[in-house]
Structure formats: structure tokens, C-alpha cells
Design a protein around this motif. Structure first.
Motif, PDB file in Angstrom:
ATOM      1  N   LYS A 185      -8.711  -0.223  -9.677  1.00 25.28           N
ATOM      2  CA  LYS A 185      -7.299  -0.362  -9.315  1.00 25.28           C
ATOM      3  C   LYS A 185      -7.199  -1.320  -8.123  1.00 25.28           C
ATOM      4  O   LYS A 185      -7.222  -0.904  -6.969  1.00 25.28           O
ATOM      5  CB  LYS A 185      -6.691   1.001  -8.963  1.00 25.28           C
ATOM      6  N   GLU A 187      -6.049  -3.634  -5.098  1.00 24.51           N
ATOM      7  CA  GLU A 187      -4.978  -3.464  -4.129  1.00 24.51           C
ATOM      8  C   GLU A 187      -4.093  -4.712  -4.078  1.00 24.51           C
ATOM      9  O   GLU A 187      -4.579  -5.833  -4.181  1.00 24.51           O
ATOM     10  CB  GLU A 187      -5.567  -3.203  -2.737  1.00 24.51           C
ATOM     11  N   PRO A 188      -2.794  -4.536  -3.910  1.00 23.57           N
ATOM     12  CA  PRO A 188      -1.884  -5.682  -3.804  1.00 23.57           C
ATOM     13  C   PRO A 188      -1.983  -6.339  -2.440  1.00 23.57           C
ATOM     14  O   PRO A 188      -2.438  -5.729  -1.474  1.00 23.57           O
ATOM     15  CB  PRO A 188      -0.506  -5.051  -4.014  1.00 23.57           C
ATOM     16  N   THR A 202       6.419   2.706  -0.130  1.00 25.69           N
ATOM     17  CA  THR A 202       5.675   2.892  -1.370  1.00 25.69           C
ATOM     18  C   THR A 202       6.414   2.278  -2.546  1.00 25.69           C
ATOM     19  O   THR A 202       7.624   2.463  -2.693  1.00 25.69           O
ATOM     20  CB  THR A 202       5.458   4.394  -1.651  1.00 25.69           C
ATOM     21  N   ARG A 204       6.455   2.528  -6.547  1.00 22.62           N
ATOM     22  CA  ARG A 204       6.013   3.344  -7.683  1.00 22.62           C
ATOM     23  C   ARG A 204       6.314   2.602  -8.973  1.00 22.62           C
ATOM     24  O   ARG A 204       7.412   2.071  -9.159  1.00 22.62           O
ATOM     25  CB  ARG A 204       6.701   4.712  -7.687  1.00 22.62           C
ATOM     26  N   ALA A 232       2.869  -5.587  -6.147  1.00 21.74           N
ATOM     27  CA  ALA A 232       2.413  -4.345  -6.776  1.00 21.74           C
ATOM     28  C   ALA A 232       2.299  -4.516  -8.286  1.00 21.74           C
ATOM     29  O   ALA A 232       1.334  -4.055  -8.912  1.00 21.74           O
ATOM     30  CB  ALA A 232       3.367  -3.206  -6.440  1.00 21.74           C
ATOM     31  N   ALA A 235      -0.773  -6.567  -9.104  1.00 26.35           N
ATOM     32  CA  ALA A 235      -1.987  -5.766  -8.941  1.00 26.35           C
ATOM     33  C   ALA A 235      -2.160  -4.820 -10.123  1.00 26.35           C
ATOM     34  O   ALA A 235      -3.275  -4.620 -10.623  1.00 26.35           O
ATOM     35  CB  ALA A 235      -1.929  -4.982  -7.633  1.00 26.35           C
ATOM     36  N   ALA A 236      -1.056  -4.232 -10.597  1.00 24.50           N
ATOM     37  CA  ALA A 236      -1.126  -3.292 -11.726  1.00 24.50           C
ATOM     38  C   ALA A 236      -1.619  -3.982 -12.992  1.00 24.50           C
ATOM     39  O   ALA A 236      -2.315  -3.377 -13.807  1.00 24.50           O
ATOM     40  CB  ALA A 236       0.242  -2.664 -11.963  1.00 24.50           C
ATOM     41  N   GLU A 258       1.149   4.501  -7.711  1.00 19.78           N
ATOM     42  CA  GLU A 258       1.794   4.162  -6.448  1.00 19.78           C
ATOM     43  C   GLU A 258       0.932   3.188  -5.656  1.00 19.78           C
ATOM     44  O   GLU A 258      -0.299   3.249  -5.704  1.00 19.78           O
ATOM     45  CB  GLU A 258       2.028   5.420  -5.607  1.00 19.78           C
ATOM     46  N   TYR A 259       1.617   2.306  -4.937  1.00 16.95           N
ATOM     47  CA  TYR A 259       0.952   1.419  -3.989  1.00 16.95           C
ATOM     48  C   TYR A 259       1.643   1.608  -2.639  1.00 16.95           C
ATOM     49  O   TYR A 259       2.862   1.442  -2.526  1.00 16.95           O
ATOM     50  CB  TYR A 259       1.055  -0.045  -4.429  1.00 16.95           C
ATOM     51  N   ASN A 260       0.860   1.953  -1.628  1.00 17.95           N
ATOM     52  CA  ASN A 260       1.402   2.175  -0.293  1.00 17.95           C
ATOM     53  C   ASN A 260       1.203   0.933   0.565  1.00 17.95           C
ATOM     54  O   ASN A 260       0.098   0.368   0.606  1.00 17.95           O
ATOM     55  CB  ASN A 260       0.732   3.369   0.370  1.00 17.95           C
TER      56      ASN A 260
END
Length: 264
Positions: A185, A187-188, A202, A204, A232, A235-236, A258-260
Motif C-alpha cells: 500500500k 503512501e501518497p 484523512t 477515505r 490519495a 497512491a490507491a 484511509e490515508y492520513n
């Protein structure tokens, strides 16, 4: 419109701009349009202070900023609020977009004049109705080809039909025998625009991890401005995974990730 209240050391400002050169692409991308308007607001409100105080130490320069505070609740137009910190003065900037027009309203002053600052910001309203935004892509469970109510299928044909339906169906996690397993996964990235405006929070996303091993159907559930939603999503797209299984066959599955984003 610019009004200086020297008695209370406050400033009240309003800019209304008709952006005749606005492209249809940017007009239809509300998030990017608001990002651009925020950059213009920063140039109008914060930059003049920094230019006058070019010899500030780095420690003091951080006291001059415009930080993202969220969407404007209850507004019929797309808008955001940013908090202002200009040395010993504080306030806020609110931005709105409406077709080819955008609006920037700002007020700041001494702490003891905060009530007047907020009253000025709340006094601004747009009477023209906002264009209806296109609805997000539906994220409900999708099914494969159906059959008419009077069609009968039995024996091995029924089993083959069920398998064919499963092959074209996207399942929730509760509907599979073995859930999809993320093996990577990425990271962005944190954008410069988001860092400039102190954006944290975040993002989502709901997406489909397909039976073929590709990521598709990415839909933001919660968003963040200044490029973070876009980062995000990108990245996904790079996620690696082992597809879900149902009764020994690979199938597609909905997942929420989710990306924080935090400033360090």
C-alpha cells in the motif's frame, strides 16, 4: 473593497472577480477551482505582509500564515474557510466559487475585535443559486447479468450460471470466503500546496480490488483540498493485493481504505 479600521487595528476586505478566461475543465473541477482561489487569496492577504517584513527571522515568519479550516457549512455555493495569523492580528478568509466568478472575503484585527471580524465575515451572502454538482459515482454493490422471472435453470446449468454471475459481481467483505489481502500500500505524497495551507486530516476511499488483480472504481468518501485527494487516489491505484475468493474462485471485492496526512 478594502476598509481599514485604524482605531481597532482591523482590516475588512472583499474581492469579487469575474474570471472570463476560466476554462470549462477548471470550472467543472470545484476542488481545483477552490485551490486556485485560495492561492489568489494568499497573494492578496498574506504576501503583502511578508514582502514588508522580508528580513523576518524564520521563527517570526511562521506567525504569518493562512491555514485551511474546512468547508463552509450551510453555504449554497462551494466555499472554504481559512484562518489568518498575521503577527499579533488574527482573523479569517472565506472563498466562494460560482461559475466564472469567485469571491474572497477576509477580515483580521486585534484579538479584542474578533466579534466585529466575525460579524463582517457572516454578512457576506450569495443570492444566486449554485449550480447543482454532479453526484458521485454510485458505490453500491453491482451485479452481473440477471434473468427473467420465468426462466428456469437447473442442475449443472444452474451452477455454471451462478459461477458466471459471481465472475461479474463485486462483493462486500462479508460475502467472500477469503478476503482480499493487501501486499503493498504505497503512501501518497504531501503536496506543497497542502503544506503551505497547513492541511491535515484523512482521505477515505472506496475502491474495487478486482479478480484480475487491478484496482478500479475508486470513489472518495472524504476529501482534503490542495491536491491531497488526488494524491490519495494515485497512491490507491498502485496498491498490490491478492484477490478475494469465493468458493475457490477469485472474485472482486469492495474495500475502504484511509490515508492520513499530517504535518511534522
Amino acid at each position: 473593497y478594502l476598509l481599514r479600521d485604524d482605531e481597532h487595528k482591523s482590516v475588512y476586505a472583499l474581492w469579487a472577480v469575474n474570471y472570463e478566461g476560466l476554462s470549462s475543465t477548471l470550472r467543472d473541477d470545484t476542488e481545483s477551482y477552490l485551490d486556485l482561489t485560495a492561492e489568489i487569496a494568499w497573494e492578496l492577504v498574506v504576501k503583502p505582509y511578508l514582502e514588508k517584513l522580508a528580513n523576518l527571522s524564520p521563527e517570526k515568519a511562521t506567525r504569518y500564515d493562512m491555514s485551511y479550516a474546512g468547508l463552509l457549512p450551510g453555504s449554497s455555493h462551494a466555499g472554504r474557510r481559512y484562518l489568518l495569523s498575521l503577527d499579533e492580528q488574527s482573523g479569517a478568509t472565506q472563498i466562494y466559487v460560482d461559475g466564472t466568478r469567485f469571491y474572497i472575503i477576509a477580515a483580521w484585527g486585534a484579538q479584542n475585535n474578533a466579534e466585529n471580524v466575525e460579524r463582517f465575515l457572516k454578512s457576506f451572502t450569495l443570492n444566486t443559486p449554485a449550480p447543482q454538482q454532479a453526484a458521485d459515482e454510485a458505490t453500491g454493490v453491482s451485479y452481473g447479468p440477471g434473468r427473467s422471472s420465468n426462466e428456469s435453470v437447473s442442475g449443472s446449468a444452474a451452477k455454471e450460471a451462478a459461477q458466471a454471475t459471481d465472475d461479474n459481481r463485486t462483493f462486500k467483505a462479508s460475502g467472500v470466503t477469503r478476503k482480499a489481502n493487501l501486499t503493498s500500500k504505497p503512501e501518497p505524497s504531501y503536496t506543497e500546496g497542502a503544506r503551505k495551507f497547513g492541511v491535515t486530516g484523512t482521505v477515505r476511499l472506496r475502491l474495487v480490488l478486482s479478480a484480475s488483480g487491478t484496482v478500479s472504481g475508486i470513489t472518495p468518501i472524504t476529501r482534503l483540498p490542495h491536491g491531497l485527494t488526488r494524491e490519495a487516489v494515485e497512491a490507491a491505484r498502485r496498491i498490490s493485493f491478492i484477490p478475494a475468493e469465493k468458493d475457490g474462485r477469485r472474485v472482486s471485492q469492495y474495500v475502504t481504505i484511509e490515508y492520513n496526512f499530517n504535518l511534522y
